[in-house]
Scaffold this motif. Structure first.
Motif, PDB file in Angstrom:
ATOM      1  N   GLY A  39       0.805  -1.211   0.000  1.00 56.53           N
ATOM      2  CA  GLY A  39       0.000   0.000   0.000  1.00 56.53           C
ATOM      3  C   GLY A  39       0.838   1.259   0.000  1.00 56.53           C
ATOM      4  O   GLY A  39       0.489   2.232   0.662  1.00 56.53           O
ATOM      5  N   LYS A  40       1.921   1.262  -0.744  1.00 54.31           N
ATOM      6  CA  LYS A  40       2.786   2.430  -0.817  1.00 54.31           C
ATOM      7  C   LYS A  40       2.540   3.151  -2.134  1.00 54.31           C
ATOM      8  O   LYS A  40       1.398   3.306  -2.554  1.00 54.31           O
ATOM      9  CB  LYS A  40       4.239   1.996  -0.629  1.00 54.31           C
ATOM     10  N   PHE A  41       3.600   3.579  -2.808  1.00 55.14           N
ATOM     11  CA  PHE A  41       3.415   4.330  -4.051  1.00 55.14           C
ATOM     12  C   PHE A  41       2.658   3.508  -5.086  1.00 55.14           C
ATOM     13  O   PHE A  41       1.847   4.037  -5.854  1.00 55.14           O
ATOM     14  CB  PHE A  41       4.768   4.770  -4.610  1.00 55.14           C
ATOM     15  N   GLY A  42       2.895   2.204  -5.116  1.00 48.73           N
ATOM     16  CA  GLY A  42       2.193   1.341  -6.056  1.00 48.73           C
ATOM     17  C   GLY A  42       0.687   1.385  -5.874  1.00 48.73           C
ATOM     18  O   GLY A  42      -0.075   1.254  -6.843  1.00 48.73           O
ATOM     19  N   ALA A  43       0.244   1.582  -4.637  1.00 53.85           N
ATOM     20  CA  ALA A  43      -1.195   1.686  -4.384  1.00 53.85           C
ATOM     21  C   ALA A  43      -1.755   2.973  -4.978  1.00 53.85           C
ATOM     22  O   ALA A  43      -2.871   2.991  -5.508  1.00 53.85           O
ATOM     23  CB  ALA A  43      -1.464   1.637  -2.879  1.00 53.85           C
ATOM     24  N   PHE A  44      -0.995   4.041  -4.884  1.00 53.26           N
ATOM     25  CA  PHE A  44      -1.410   5.302  -5.502  1.00 53.26           C
ATOM     26  C   PHE A  44      -1.518   5.140  -7.021  1.00 53.26           C
ATOM     27  O   PHE A  44      -2.496   5.579  -7.634  1.00 53.26           O
ATOM     28  CB  PHE A  44      -0.418   6.412  -5.158  1.00 53.26           C
ATOM     29  N   VAL A  45      -0.525   4.485  -7.618  1.00 54.20           N
ATOM     30  CA  VAL A  45      -0.556   4.222  -9.059  1.00 54.20           C
ATOM     31  C   VAL A  45      -1.779   3.381  -9.415  1.00 54.20           C
ATOM     32  O   VAL A  45      -2.498   3.670 -10.374  1.00 54.20           O
ATOM     33  CB  VAL A  45       0.739   3.521  -9.516  1.00 54.20           C
ATOM     34  N   GLY A  46      -2.017   2.341  -8.603  1.00 54.03           N
ATOM     35  CA  GLY A  46      -3.167   1.480  -8.859  1.00 54.03           C
ATOM     36  C   GLY A  46      -4.488   2.213  -8.751  1.00 54.03           C
ATOM     37  O   GLY A  46      -5.402   1.975  -9.552  1.00 54.03           O
ATOM     38  N   CYS A  47      -4.577   3.111  -7.792  1.00 56.47           N
ATOM     39  CA  CYS A  47      -5.823   3.869  -7.627  1.00 56.47           C
ATOM     40  C   CYS A  47      -6.026   4.856  -8.779  1.00 56.47           C
ATOM     41  O   CYS A  47      -7.161   5.085  -9.208  1.00 56.47           O
ATOM     42  CB  CYS A  47      -5.825   4.594  -6.282  1.00 56.47           C
ATOM     43  N   CYS A  48      -4.941   5.445  -9.287  1.00 52.98           N
ATOM     44  CA  CYS A  48      -5.050   6.299 -10.480  1.00 52.98           C
ATOM     45  C   CYS A  48      -5.570   5.487 -11.655  1.00 52.98           C
ATOM     46  O   CYS A  48      -6.460   5.924 -12.399  1.00 52.98           O
ATOM     47  CB  CYS A  48      -3.689   6.906 -10.823  1.00 52.98           C
ATOM     48  N   PHE A  49      -5.027   4.293 -11.834  1.00 47.25           N
ATOM     49  CA  PHE A  49      -5.444   3.383 -12.895  1.00 47.25           C
ATOM     50  C   PHE A  49      -6.914   3.015 -12.720  1.00 47.25           C
ATOM     51  O   PHE A  49      -7.708   3.065 -13.682  1.00 47.25           O
ATOM     52  CB  PHE A  49      -4.558   2.128 -12.843  1.00 47.25           C
ATOM     53  N   ALA A  50      -7.297   2.656 -11.489  1.00 41.79           N
ATOM     54  CA  ALA A  50      -8.671   2.222 -11.222  1.00 41.79           C
ATOM     55  C   ALA A  50      -9.676   3.340 -11.484  1.00 41.79           C
ATOM     56  O   ALA A  50     -10.749   3.112 -12.065  1.00 41.79           O
ATOM     57  CB  ALA A  50      -8.785   1.729  -9.786  1.00 41.79           C
ATOM     58  N   ARG A  51      -9.339   4.548 -11.064  1.00 41.03           N
ATOM     59  CA  ARG A  51     -10.264   5.676 -11.272  1.00 41.03           C
ATOM     60  C   ARG A  51     -10.376   6.033 -12.754  1.00 41.03           C
ATOM     61  O   ARG A  51     -11.476   6.260 -13.267  1.00 41.03           O
ATOM     62  CB  ARG A  51      -9.779   6.888 -10.485  1.00 41.03           C
ATOM     63  N   LEU A  52      -9.240   6.077 -13.433  1.00 39.80           N
ATOM     64  CA  LEU A  52      -9.232   6.495 -14.828  1.00 39.80           C
ATOM     65  C   LEU A  52      -9.983   5.509 -15.714  1.00 39.80           C
ATOM     66  O   LEU A  52     -10.737   5.904 -16.608  1.00 39.80           O
ATOM     67  CB  LEU A  52      -7.791   6.646 -15.315  1.00 39.80           C
ATOM     68  N   PHE A  53      -9.811   4.215 -15.439  1.00 34.84           N
ATOM     69  CA  PHE A  53     -10.397   3.200 -16.312  1.00 34.84           C
ATOM     70  C   PHE A  53     -11.567   2.455 -15.664  1.00 34.84           C
ATOM     71  O   PHE A  53     -12.030   1.452 -16.179  1.00 34.84           O
ATOM     72  CB  PHE A  53      -9.312   2.205 -16.745  1.00 34.84           C
ATOM     73  N   LYS A  54     -12.031   2.983 -14.496  1.00 33.82           N
ATOM     74  CA  LYS A  54     -13.210   2.445 -13.818  1.00 33.82           C
ATOM     75  C   LYS A  54     -13.073   0.943 -13.548  1.00 33.82           C
ATOM     76  O   LYS A  54     -13.904   0.122 -13.946  1.00 33.82           O
ATOM     77  CB  LYS A  54     -14.477   2.727 -14.627  1.00 33.82           C
ATOM     78  N   LYS A  55     -12.004   0.599 -12.814  1.00 36.03           N
ATOM     79  CA  LYS A  55     -11.734  -0.793 -12.467  1.00 36.03           C
ATOM     80  C   LYS A  55     -11.860  -1.009 -10.956  1.00 36.03           C
ATOM     81  O   LYS A  55     -11.638  -0.097 -10.163  1.00 36.03           O
ATOM     82  CB  LYS A  55     -10.314  -1.185 -12.904  1.00 36.03           C
TER      83      LYS A  55
END
Length: 386
Positions: A103-119
């Motif tokens: 849940g570090k920087f990778g989590a932030f990247v994942g959340c950007c991905f999830a929000r942008l592509f609705k995942k």
């Protein structure tokens, strides 16, 4: 069902606990028929951009510096984030769920991905208390609090590998928390063979050991101090330190200063560590913080008596009097006292310890058991029974 495993770094570049768990669970889920792909970074420009490890496709996006370092390396983190999102533009339809490891920087990247592509997104948390992943992210200057708040507002499902971490995540503000422990691949014992020369050991000597990363958080200095105290009371013991890291040199210096060179063997990194540690008797861990220690799980799989500080995950693997002991504190004296009890347990009935630990693993920690729990989570996230 199609799952994207997102991790800032991956094997063979890094062999940390999060990376090991990513590999194990990816393999387990693939064996259950899910389509799994790992997305990570590579620091070598000419390194492999695409490969298959253990039957799982791995896609590596170039970043000159490891993307999760942040701080003065923030531009490289931003660069990798951009690369992930551009990659997502062309590939997001291939996945149903994003699974972030740590849940570090990778989590932030994942959340950007999830929000942008609705995942849908799940984030597995790898450490506890003051070192808990989101606390570590928030502690980064300037951007850390912003990133942590962004992750929190994304409202992901957080996977806690112990009850301690679950409470840490609740205290941080997360609502969707599920407990799924780390896994261990039983084939590490069943399929691998020795690739190292067996250690020559005296029959009347108890062989203590620790294997893993030798870093400050593992408190190798306290481990060596507790051993020095133990030698003063029990002369028929030997300690084996297996692994490498930034504190190895200072550990060697301490042992030399104490005149214990004949009582400690520094093995460095070894091939097939789970097979290697079967030669020894009692695992001793002095770490000040863990998520759920892979070294502890590996020693559990090897059927060894376990001794640990009261870190997160210890009480899930260690049952006092059955397969080991948990020290009362993180002090060398208490670790020494628990190790004495561990030695006594080893002398009493090693077969009973092995049987108890084998059943504990079979019921709770095999890759197959944990993969089933992740499969149930993904079905819940996507609202599907497929």
């Amino acid at each position: 069902m199609k799952i994207l495993m997102l991790t800032c770094q991956y094997m063979p570049d890094v062999f940390g606990g999060a990376e090991k768990q990513c590999g194990r669970i990816s393999k387990g889920l693939r064996n259950k028929g899910l389509e799994i792909q790992i997305l990570t970074s590579r620091q070598q420009h000419k390194g492999k951009a695409k490969e298959v490890l253990n039957g799982v496709p791995v896609r590596r996006l170039y970043s000159p510096i490891a993307p999760d370092l942040l701080g003065r390396w923030l531009p490289f983190s931003a660069y990798w984030l951009l690369r992930v999102l551009v990659w997502g533009v062309f590939n997001h339809k291939q996945f149903d769920v994003i699974h972030c490891h740590q849940g570090k920087f990778g989590a932030f990247v994942g959340c950007c991905f999830a929000r942008l592509f609705k995942k849908k997104i799940s984030i597995k948390v790898g450490n506890s208390n003051q070192f808990m992943d989101f606390n570590a992210l928030k502690a980064k200057k300037f951007v850390g609090p912003i990133m942590a708040d962004f992750v929190l507002k994304t409202n992901p499902t957080v996977v806690a590998i112990t009850d301690v971490i679950a409470q840490n995540c609740k205290d941080f503000g997360f609502n969707n928390i599920i407990n799924i422990p780390n896994s261990i691949d039983t084939n590490l014992i069943d399929m691998q063979q020795y690739t190292e020369q067996p250690i020559q050991k005296a029959n009347d000597v108890i062989n203590l050991f620790y294997h893993g990363r030798l870093e400050n958080i593992k408190k190798v200095d306290v481990l060596m101090e507790s051993f020095a105290l133990l030698v003063a009371e029990h002369t028929n013991i030997h300690f084996h330190l297996i692994g490498s890291g930034s504190v190895l040199a200072s550990a060697k210096d301490y042992i030399k200063q104490q005149g214990l060179g004949s009582k400690v063997t520094f093995h460095g990194e070894v091939n097939d560590p789970v097979v290697f540690i079967q030669q020894f008797d009692v695992f001793v861990n002095a770490s000040e913080a863990e998520g759920f220690s892979n070294s502890l799980l590996e020693a559990l799989l090897a059927g060894k008596v376990l001794v640990s500080t009261p870190v997160s995950g210890a009480s899930d693997a260690i049952y006092p009097g059955k397969n080991g002991y948990i020290s009362d504190s993180f002090k060398a004296e208490d670790i020494k006292n628990s190790t004495i009890k561990g030695i006594q347990l080893h002398k009493q009935n090693t077969e009973s310890v092995k049987h108890f630990s084998a059943q504990l693993i079979a019921d709770n920690f095999t890759v197959e058991v944990i993969a089933e729990q992740y499969l149930a989570l993904y079905k819940k996230l996507t609202g599907t029974n497929k």
